[in-house]
Design a protein around this motif. Structure first.
Motif, PDB file in Angstrom:
ATOM      1  N   PHE A  41       0.839  -1.193   0.000  1.00 24.43           N
ATOM      2  CA  PHE A  41       0.000   0.000   0.000  1.00 24.43           C
ATOM      3  C   PHE A  41       0.876   1.246   0.000  1.00 24.43           C
ATOM      4  O   PHE A  41       0.557   2.240  -0.634  1.00 24.43           O
ATOM      5  N   GLU A  42       1.994   1.185   0.694  1.00 16.71           N
ATOM      6  CA  GLU A  42       2.912   2.324   0.742  1.00 16.71           C
ATOM      7  C   GLU A  42       3.490   2.628  -0.643  1.00 16.71           C
ATOM      8  O   GLU A  42       3.534   3.781  -1.072  1.00 16.71           O
ATOM      9  N   GLY A  43       3.920   1.583  -1.349  1.00 19.64           N
ATOM     10  CA  GLY A  43       4.480   1.771  -2.680  1.00 19.64           C
ATOM     11  C   GLY A  43       3.454   2.296  -3.668  1.00 19.64           C
ATOM     12  O   GLY A  43       3.757   3.191  -4.477  1.00 19.64           O
ATOM     13  N   VAL A  44       2.249   1.770  -3.611  1.00 17.79           N
ATOM     14  CA  VAL A  44       1.190   2.227  -4.517  1.00 17.79           C
ATOM     15  C   VAL A  44       0.824   3.676  -4.181  1.00 17.79           C
ATOM     16  O   VAL A  44       0.669   4.507  -5.080  1.00 17.79           O
ATOM     17  N   ALA A  45       0.701   3.992  -2.902  1.00 21.67           N
ATOM     18  CA  ALA A  45       0.358   5.356  -2.502  1.00 21.67           C
ATOM     19  C   ALA A  45       1.419   6.344  -2.982  1.00 21.67           C
ATOM     20  O   ALA A  45       1.097   7.422  -3.488  1.00 21.67           O
ATOM     21  N   ARG A  46       2.681   5.966  -2.849  1.00 22.06           N
ATOM     22  CA  ARG A  46       3.769   6.849  -3.286  1.00 22.06           C
ATOM     23  C   ARG A  46       3.694   7.095  -4.797  1.00 22.06           C
ATOM     24  O   ARG A  46       3.777   8.223  -5.257  1.00 22.06           O
ATOM     25  N   ARG A  47       3.526   6.023  -5.565  1.00 21.04           N
ATOM     26  CA  ARG A  47       3.452   6.169  -7.029  1.00 21.04           C
ATOM     27  C   ARG A  47       2.221   6.934  -7.473  1.00 21.04           C
ATOM     28  O   ARG A  47       2.263   7.684  -8.437  1.00 21.04           O
ATOM     29  N   ALA A  48       1.110   6.723  -6.802  1.00 20.17           N
ATOM     30  CA  ALA A  48      -0.146   7.379  -7.184  1.00 20.17           C
ATOM     31  C   ALA A  48      -0.245   8.794  -6.608  1.00 20.17           C
ATOM     32  O   ALA A  48      -1.211   9.502  -6.886  1.00 20.17           O
ATOM     33  N   GLU A  49       0.746   9.160  -5.794  1.00 12.17           N
ATOM     34  CA  GLU A  49       0.764  10.466  -5.139  1.00 12.17           C
ATOM     35  C   GLU A  49      -0.502  10.702  -4.326  1.00 12.17           C
ATOM     36  O   GLU A  49      -1.188  11.715  -4.471  1.00 12.17           O
ATOM     37  N   THR A  50      -0.781   9.716  -3.484  1.00 17.06           N
ATOM     38  CA  THR A  50      -1.916   9.803  -2.570  1.00 17.06           C
ATOM     39  C   THR A  50      -1.456   9.238  -1.227  1.00 17.06           C
ATOM     40  O   THR A  50      -0.269   9.035  -1.015  1.00 17.06           O
ATOM     41  N   SER A  51      -2.377   8.973  -0.336  1.00 20.50           N
ATOM     42  CA  SER A  51      -2.004   8.466   0.985  1.00 20.50           C
ATOM     43  C   SER A  51      -2.523   7.041   1.185  1.00 20.50           C
ATOM     44  O   SER A  51      -3.446   6.600   0.505  1.00 20.50           O
ATOM     45  N   LYS A  52      -1.908   6.357   2.119  1.00 22.57           N
ATOM     46  CA  LYS A  52      -2.355   4.993   2.418  1.00 22.57           C
ATOM     47  C   LYS A  52      -3.802   4.951   2.904  1.00 22.57           C
ATOM     48  O   LYS A  52      -4.544   4.060   2.494  1.00 22.57           O
ATOM     49  N   PRO A  53      -4.251   5.893   3.770  1.00 26.09           N
ATOM     50  CA  PRO A  53      -5.662   5.840   4.183  1.00 26.09           C
ATOM     51  C   PRO A  53      -6.641   5.923   3.007  1.00 26.09           C
ATOM     52  O   PRO A  53      -7.697   5.300   3.034  1.00 26.09           O
ATOM     53  N   VAL A  54      -6.276   6.678   1.963  1.00 26.73           N
ATOM     54  CA  VAL A  54      -7.134   6.760   0.775  1.00 26.73           C
ATOM     55  C   VAL A  54      -7.258   5.371   0.154  1.00 26.73           C
ATOM     56  O   VAL A  54      -8.344   4.949  -0.255  1.00 26.73           O
ATOM     57  N   LEU A  55      -6.149   4.634   0.094  1.00 24.70           N
ATOM     58  CA  LEU A  55      -6.181   3.278  -0.468  1.00 24.70           C
ATOM     59  C   LEU A  55      -6.978   2.333   0.417  1.00 24.70           C
ATOM     60  O   LEU A  55      -7.793   1.556  -0.077  1.00 24.70           O
ATOM     61  N   TYR A  56      -6.732   2.376   1.730  1.00 21.85           N
ATOM     62  CA  TYR A  56      -7.417   1.453   2.641  1.00 21.85           C
ATOM     63  C   TYR A  56      -8.925   1.698   2.675  1.00 21.85           C
ATOM     64  O   TYR A  56      -9.685   0.769   2.936  1.00 21.85           O
ATOM     65  N   ARG A  57      -9.376   2.934   2.411  1.00 20.99           N
ATOM     66  CA  ARG A  57     -10.820   3.192   2.374  1.00 20.99           C
ATOM     67  C   ARG A  57     -11.475   2.489   1.192  1.00 20.99           C
ATOM     68  O   ARG A  57     -12.639   2.113   1.246  1.00 20.99           O
ATOM     69  N   ARG A  58     -10.725   2.331   0.114  1.00 23.47           N
ATOM     70  CA  ARG A  58     -11.287   1.738  -1.099  1.00 23.47           C
ATOM     71  C   ARG A  58     -10.989   0.249  -1.234  1.00 23.47           C
ATOM     72  O   ARG A  58     -11.766  -0.483  -1.834  1.00 23.47           O
ATOM     73  N   PHE A  59      -9.837  -0.173  -0.718  1.00 28.66           N
ATOM     74  CA  PHE A  59      -9.384  -1.555  -0.906  1.00 28.66           C
ATOM     75  C   PHE A  59      -8.934  -2.123   0.438  1.00 28.66           C
ATOM     76  O   PHE A  59      -7.860  -1.775   0.928  1.00 28.66           O
TER      77      PHE A  59
END
Length: 115
Positions: A41-59
């Motif tokens: 999640f950290e790597g994806v968040a960094r590449r997508a220029e977003t935050s981990k909480p944004v990812l965890y809310r969706r996935f």
């Protein structure tokens, strides 16, 4: 005495499709560069220029993140081929899924199944 802070353009918060597109692209890039087990999640968040909480809310899991990215770029066909013969239709359906299997890659599918 320090000078004035440099002017930076205000950033626009991405939402919906633009954000999901960036997340899917970042996930596919992580898969290419690090394989399924290297997707974080950290790597994806960094590449997508977003935050981990944004990812965890969706996935809620890595598997759901990866599946969504795969489905966005290579959706499962919604209808099966109809050749008029059951055997030929099934063979065409299996061929379609085999092609997708090779595009996604065995290591990614094994990781998804294991998780």
């Amino acid at each position: 005495m320090p000078g004035p802070a440099p002017h930076t353009a205000p950033t626009t918060r991405r939402r919906n499709e633009a954000l999901l597109h960036a997340i899917h692209e970042a996930t596919r890039a992580e898969l290419r560069d690090h394989g399924y087990h290297g997707v974080t999640f950290e790597g994806v968040a960094r590449r997508a220029e977003t935050s981990k909480p944004v990812l965890y809310r969706r996935f809620p899991s890595r598997a759901e993140l990866v599946l969504a990215a795969i489905a966005a770029s290579d959706p499962i066909p919604s209808s099966s081929p109809d050749t008029g013969e059951l055997r030929e239709s099934l063979l065409a359906l299996f061929a379609t899924h085999e092609e997708r299997y090779h595009r996604v890659g065995a290591p990614v599918l094994r990781g998804l199944l294991a998780e």
